[in-house]
Write an enzyme that holds these catalytic residues in place. Structure first.
Site, mmCIF file in Angstrom:
data_model
loop_
_atom_site.group_PDB
_atom_site.id
_atom_site.type_symbol
_atom_site.label_atom_id
_atom_site.label_comp_id
_atom_site.label_asym_id
_atom_site.label_seq_id
_atom_site.Cartn_x
_atom_site.Cartn_y
_atom_site.Cartn_z
ATOM 1 N N ASN A 93 -10.946 14.069 -42.421
ATOM 2 C CA ASN A 93 -10.977 15.056 -41.310
ATOM 3 C C ASN A 93 -10.150 14.748 -40.199
ATOM 4 O O ASN A 93 -9.755 15.892 -39.361
ATOM 5 C CB ASN A 93 -12.613 15.222 -40.706
ATOM 6 C CG ASN A 93 -13.073 13.756 -40.511
ATOM 7 O OD1 ASN A 93 -12.572 12.676 -40.683
ATOM 8 N ND2 ASN A 93 -13.836 13.976 -39.466
ATOM 9 N N CYS A 113 -17.306 14.040 -36.699
ATOM 10 C CA CYS A 113 -18.338 12.866 -36.606
ATOM 11 C C CYS A 113 -19.059 12.933 -35.142
ATOM 12 O O CYS A 113 -20.264 12.891 -35.376
ATOM 13 C CB CYS A 113 -18.064 11.460 -36.931
ATOM 14 S SG CYS A 113 -16.560 10.965 -36.162
ATOM 15 N N GLU A 115 -13.096 0.936 -31.930
ATOM 16 C CA GLU A 115 -11.879 1.163 -32.369
ATOM 17 C C GLU A 115 -11.178 1.638 -30.892
ATOM 18 O O GLU A 115 -11.829 2.659 -30.110
ATOM 19 C CB GLU A 115 -11.181 2.460 -33.071
ATOM 20 C CG GLU A 115 -11.722 1.727 -34.678
ATOM 21 C CD GLU A 115 -11.536 2.714 -35.682
ATOM 22 O OE1 GLU A 115 -11.089 2.078 -37.070
ATOM 23 O OE2 GLU A 115 -11.562 3.764 -35.714
ATOM 24 N N GLU A 119 -16.855 2.994 -38.662
ATOM 25 C CA GLU A 119 -17.155 4.237 -37.836
ATOM 26 C C GLU A 119 -17.620 5.221 -38.921
ATOM 27 O O GLU A 119 -17.122 5.736 -39.613
ATOM 28 C CB GLU A 119 -15.993 4.674 -36.843
ATOM 29 C CG GLU A 119 -16.456 5.846 -36.066
ATOM 30 C CD GLU A 119 -16.106 7.315 -36.571
ATOM 31 O OE1 GLU A 119 -17.071 7.940 -36.846
ATOM 32 O OE2 GLU A 119 -14.965 7.646 -36.385
#
Length: 476
Positions: free
Chosen positions: A149, A281, A457, A247
């Site tokens: 994505n 997300c 991150e 993640e």
């Protein structure tokens, strides 16, 4: 489209003996064919990365910083080519693709500077004439697994800190969006890295993921993907005790308090919810709107959502592209149909877009009268669905917002600083936005809690997962 690339192993593009189609979500036809790895190719990538470890260490932090800046310069020079590739492979509008590539470039610039700032420390020792020295060493070979994505920003978040820390890296991008990663790897070559410092493999799980997870020499794995895949990776990583960061999924609440600036909330919430057709997300899934604003919010939100222009991301007029594949389209259709059957009110959308004869286009969808137990509300829908409910007081909405196993992101709109402070403290999420959805930045740590993942991150925290702490007691 993919003919100039292939796998990237030991400093060179490799044309393997296997190929697979990359399917356009706009036309449902192949964009082209990419070379895919056999298990032996992945083994070669591991060997190459292992050989590069000493050379990467010898570069030092300043040498790696220079190389990252050169790579970022090369990426900036190929920005439009990369944005076109992002839109072809994902279908997202070009404006979103261009911004994504800019954010990816920024990751390399940020971590170029972090490479110069890998600090240790000195600690006084109880031993006479002694001292403790704390230093940071690269963990070793790192493997990066990324979702489709955000095919530019997700690899950048992993490649940049790994290389800054001095870790050789093997990137395994999604097979649905390999071309974007290939352009990025080609740009990284401008940095003059040692052969084997950067590797790319694309292909089936058995030929890419499995050999990497079984290899004891791979010391770190990083994943952006679903919670289910993350759970599997944790189990597999345990066998060789790899360092893991991930993640995973989200199911973000958005709280519109009674004192919110409604116009501002709408201006920001509609484009955020339907960016990348909702396949984000951190996008808000669960809309909690105070009962005093509920009806007005739904009316205006529906009007704006229904007016969005759907189309090929390469068309500058498009405001929302398609879902990524037929499977996602079928899942979104089922989620909405189930919600309506269970009593939710459909205000707009809820159908495949009739304006396109091909492509996985689904109309922006707004639902109200949803309950907290409905699947559309209790699970991440990962699509263009805004599920809206009302609430009466602050304690109630915070409890309902926290009633999820996920904890990636959460949002609230309020004009009361005290309420904002209470909300940030109360919400169970790794990231909270107050009157803002802007959470992803190279200088800030990105990640979640609970079933939404481990580690961070971005920011100074992002490099830590690629470093081991070493303690030395030195006595003279």
């Amino acid at each position: 489209m993919y003919a100039d690339f292939g796998l990237f192993i030991d400093g060179a593009w490799v044309k393997s003996g296997q190929q697979s189609d990359v399917i356009s979500p706009v036309t449902e036809t192949p964009l082209g064919r990419v070379y895919t790895a056999a298990a032996t190719d992945t083994a070669r990538a591991i060997d190459a990365a292992d050989k590069a470890r000493a050379a990467l260490l010898d570069m030092g932090g300043f040498g790696r910083a220079d190389a990252l800046h050169k790579a970022a310069d090369a990426m900036a020079n190929r920005a439009e080519e990369a944005a076109q590739m992002i839109s072809r492979e994902t279908g997202k509008p070009l404006a979103q693709s261009r911004r994504e590539w800019v954010l990816a470039v920024d990751q390399f610039r940020w971590y170029a500077e972090e490479a110069r700032r890998i600090y240790g420390r000195i600690i006084a020792s109880r031993v006479p004439n002694g001292r403790f020295e704390v230093t940071k060493d690269p963990v070793g070979i790192a493997a990066a697994f990324t979702a489709w994505n955000f095919p530019a920003s997700l690899p950048a978040r992993k490649l940049a800190p790994a290389l800054a820390a001095g870790c050789p890296v093997i990137l395994r991008p999604s097979s649905q969006t390999p071309g974007v990663a290939m352009i990025m790897i080609d740009c990284l070559r401008a940095g003059g890295w040692p052969d084997g410092a950067i590797n790319l493999v694309v292909g089936a799980t058995a030929d890419t993921y499995a050999p990497i997870m079984k290899a004891p020499r791979v010391r770190k794995v990083s994943l952006t993907g679903s919670t289910r895949v993350g759970q599997e990776m944790l189990r597999d990583a345990a066998e060789t005790v790899k360092k893991v960061s991930m993640e995973l999924g989200g199911n973000a609440p958005l709280i519109i308090y009674d004192d919110a600036d409604l116009a501002t909330a709408l201006d920001m919430a509609v484009p955020t919810k339907f960016a990348n057709a909702g396949q984000v997300c951190v996008t808000p899934d669960r809309f909690f709107v105070h009962e005093s604003l509920h009806d007005a919010f739904i009316t205006e939100f529906t009007k704006r959502a229904d007016a969005l222009t759907l189309g090929d991301g390469l068309d500058e007029k498009s405001e929302m592209g398609p879902l990524i594949n037929a499977r996602r389209l079928a899942e979104i259709t089922a989620i909405v149909e189930e919600a309506v059957q269970d009593g939710a009110t459909l205000h707009c959308g809820g159908v495949r877009d009739s304006g396109h004869n091909s492509g996985y286009f689904y109309r922006p969808t707004v639902l109200s009268n949803v309950t907290d137990q409905m699947r559309v509300f209790s699970e991440e829908n990962f699509g263009p669905i805004a599920a809206i409910t009302s609430f009466r007081d602050e304690d109630e909405v915070l409890a309902r917002a926290n009633a999820s196993s996920m904890g990636l992101s959460a949002y609230a709109f309020t004009r009361d600083p005290a309420r904002a402070k209470r909300t940030v403290a109360a919400l169970h999420a790794g990231m909270v936005g107050i009157n803002s959805f802007a959470l992803a930045a190279s200088e800030a740590p990105f990640g979640g809690t609970n079933f939404s993942g481990l580690g961070r991150e971005g920011g100074s925290e992002g490099i830590e997962d690629y470093l081991d702490t070493k303690l030395a007691q030195i006595v003279f």
